[in-house]
Design an enzyme around this catalytic site. Sequence first.
Site, PDB file in Angstrom:
ATOM      1  N   SER A  95      53.519 -34.332 -21.503  1.00 41.91           N
ATOM      2  CA  SER A  95      54.882 -34.217 -22.004  1.00 41.91           C
ATOM      3  C   SER A  95      54.913 -33.785 -23.470  1.00 41.91           C
ATOM      4  O   SER A  95      54.301 -32.781 -23.811  1.00 41.91           O
ATOM      5  CB  SER A  95      55.598 -35.551 -21.770  1.00 41.91           C
ATOM      6  OG  SER A  95      56.965 -35.334 -21.718  1.00 41.91           O
ATOM      7  N   HIS A 109      57.824 -37.029 -13.494  1.00 44.15           N
ATOM      8  CA  HIS A 109      57.239 -36.857 -14.815  1.00 44.15           C
ATOM      9  C   HIS A 109      56.223 -37.968 -15.126  1.00 44.15           C
ATOM     10  O   HIS A 109      56.618 -39.104 -15.424  1.00 44.15           O
ATOM     11  CB  HIS A 109      58.410 -36.915 -15.803  1.00 44.15           C
ATOM     12  CG  HIS A 109      58.089 -36.461 -17.178  1.00 44.15           C
ATOM     13  ND1 HIS A 109      57.742 -35.166 -17.459  1.00 44.15           N
ATOM     14  CD2 HIS A 109      58.071 -37.133 -18.357  1.00 44.15           C
ATOM     15  CE1 HIS A 109      57.541 -35.054 -18.762  1.00 44.15           C
ATOM     16  NE2 HIS A 109      57.723 -36.246 -19.330  1.00 44.15           N
TER      17      HIS A 109
HETATM   18  C1  GTR Z   1      61.732 -36.033 -22.992  1.00 36.44           C
HETATM   19  C2  GTR Z   1      61.816 -34.695 -23.647  1.00 36.44           C
HETATM   20  C3  GTR Z   1      60.736 -33.818 -23.140  1.00 36.44           C
HETATM   21  C4  GTR Z   1      59.407 -34.516 -23.057  1.00 36.44           C
HETATM   22  C5  GTR Z   1      59.508 -35.978 -22.741  1.00 36.44           C
HETATM   23  C6  GTR Z   1      58.303 -36.830 -23.037  1.00 36.44           C
HETATM   24  O1  GTR Z   1      62.736 -36.888 -23.321  1.00 36.44           O
HETATM   25  O2  GTR Z   1      63.059 -34.175 -23.350  1.00 36.44           O
HETATM   26  O3  GTR Z   1      60.672 -32.658 -23.932  1.00 36.44           O
HETATM   27  O4  GTR Z   1      58.686 -34.321 -24.201  1.00 36.44           O
HETATM   28  O5  GTR Z   1      60.527 -36.587 -23.399  1.00 36.44           O
HETATM   29  O6  GTR Z   1      57.576 -36.607 -23.997  1.00 36.44           O
HETATM   30  O7  GTR Z   1      58.105 -37.777 -22.279  1.00 36.44           O
END
Ligand code: GTR
Length: 418
Positions: free
Chosen positions: A252, A394
Amino acid sequence: VGSGTDLPAGRLAVPEAELSVPGGLPDPLVCADGTPVRTPADWWERRRPELLAAFEEHVYGRTPNGAVEAGAQVLAEGPALDGRATRVETRLTFRRPAADVPDSEVPAADAADAVAVTVLTYLPAAASATSPAPVFLALNFRGNDVVENGSAKDSDPVQHPWPLAELVDRGYGVATACYQDIDPDVDDFGNGVHPLFYASGQTPGQTPGQTRPGEHEWGALGAWAWGLSRILDHLRADRRVDAGRVIVAGHSRLGKAAIWAAACDERFAMAVSNNSGCGGAALSRRRVGETVEAITSRFPHWFCPAFAGYAGREEALPVDQHQLLALVAPRPAYVASAEEDTWADPAGEFLGAKYASPVYELLGVEGLAATEPPSADRPVVPSRLGYHIRPGGHAMTDGDWARFADAADRHLGGFPED
Ligand code: GTR
């Protein structure tokens, strides 16, 4: 296909079905002045420096090249994982060079003068100077103890422990530090490593009293990438680590930082981006999932201030993220997506890798060996510029890690025979 025929010079044709933005993508193999990049020398001497500078200027900000004083103190070292690993905890300390601290400041009283980063390393017990281990270096979100033990507190995927035993048993070391040690993830530049480089007024031409990065200076992603390079300095000094095979990885926001680190620092042997999305492997011009506007309003401090100026006008960006992956070439790069992680735009991450390929090919190595995103039954593209997609959301799962190790085995040669 494509809006190819009427494209301005230096634009890549991209099939409409893939990228519904007219105007295509900036071509990694055409210089800003329209000169084509025909040879590896053109790439190394002209295009690569120009692209790196454009990412600094418009996206991540310039990383200062000033010196800091670095120290390392081993906090703990001993066997782990039933003797299969050596576990080392080291505190790295970074300070402003004494010459740069204004006479009026008493260093000990000023927290901004020293930043401490605790690095946790697991090495295969057999790693030695004659048989050094390749190492995955990845920052973590919640602290080194969570990497080792997980957290009982909640079920957020970033709280999961990493598969240290599996990686060590495959011959890989793992090094990590909490990203917040390097620069706390808040829109405040009075903490973390940024102040170590602020103008002190001691050097002629500097303006004293700086408290935030300027328009084209590094944000938090730049600082995390800088920290990765400093941890790399430390790892390379350990003879049990194979200095030529340190793989920078991240999930991320830390996947964004990992690719940027590999782009800036060619000592990294390979880069792994997991679900890195906007500002990582995903093409900004698609505006699918997280957009430049969304990311710069929620996380303005991640980028240089200038990046926010491209919110809603991504087509004006001189670069796009396929060119960031291209800066890793010809080193192996691996992009991982998750089907339900629509905020990170899995198709955009695939296309980021796909449109980086021509640079790999120019440099005489294999690019991404797929033109279409892989299907769920054959989810891995095993080429040197590799990719996978898995079901789910995610997260950086044990299965993702196993595939990163497969890619490193394939392209960095696994654990050396002695
Ligand atoms: C989210 C963000 C992403 C990603 C994520 C993370 O909120 O929108 O760009 O980086 O965080 O790092 O888990």
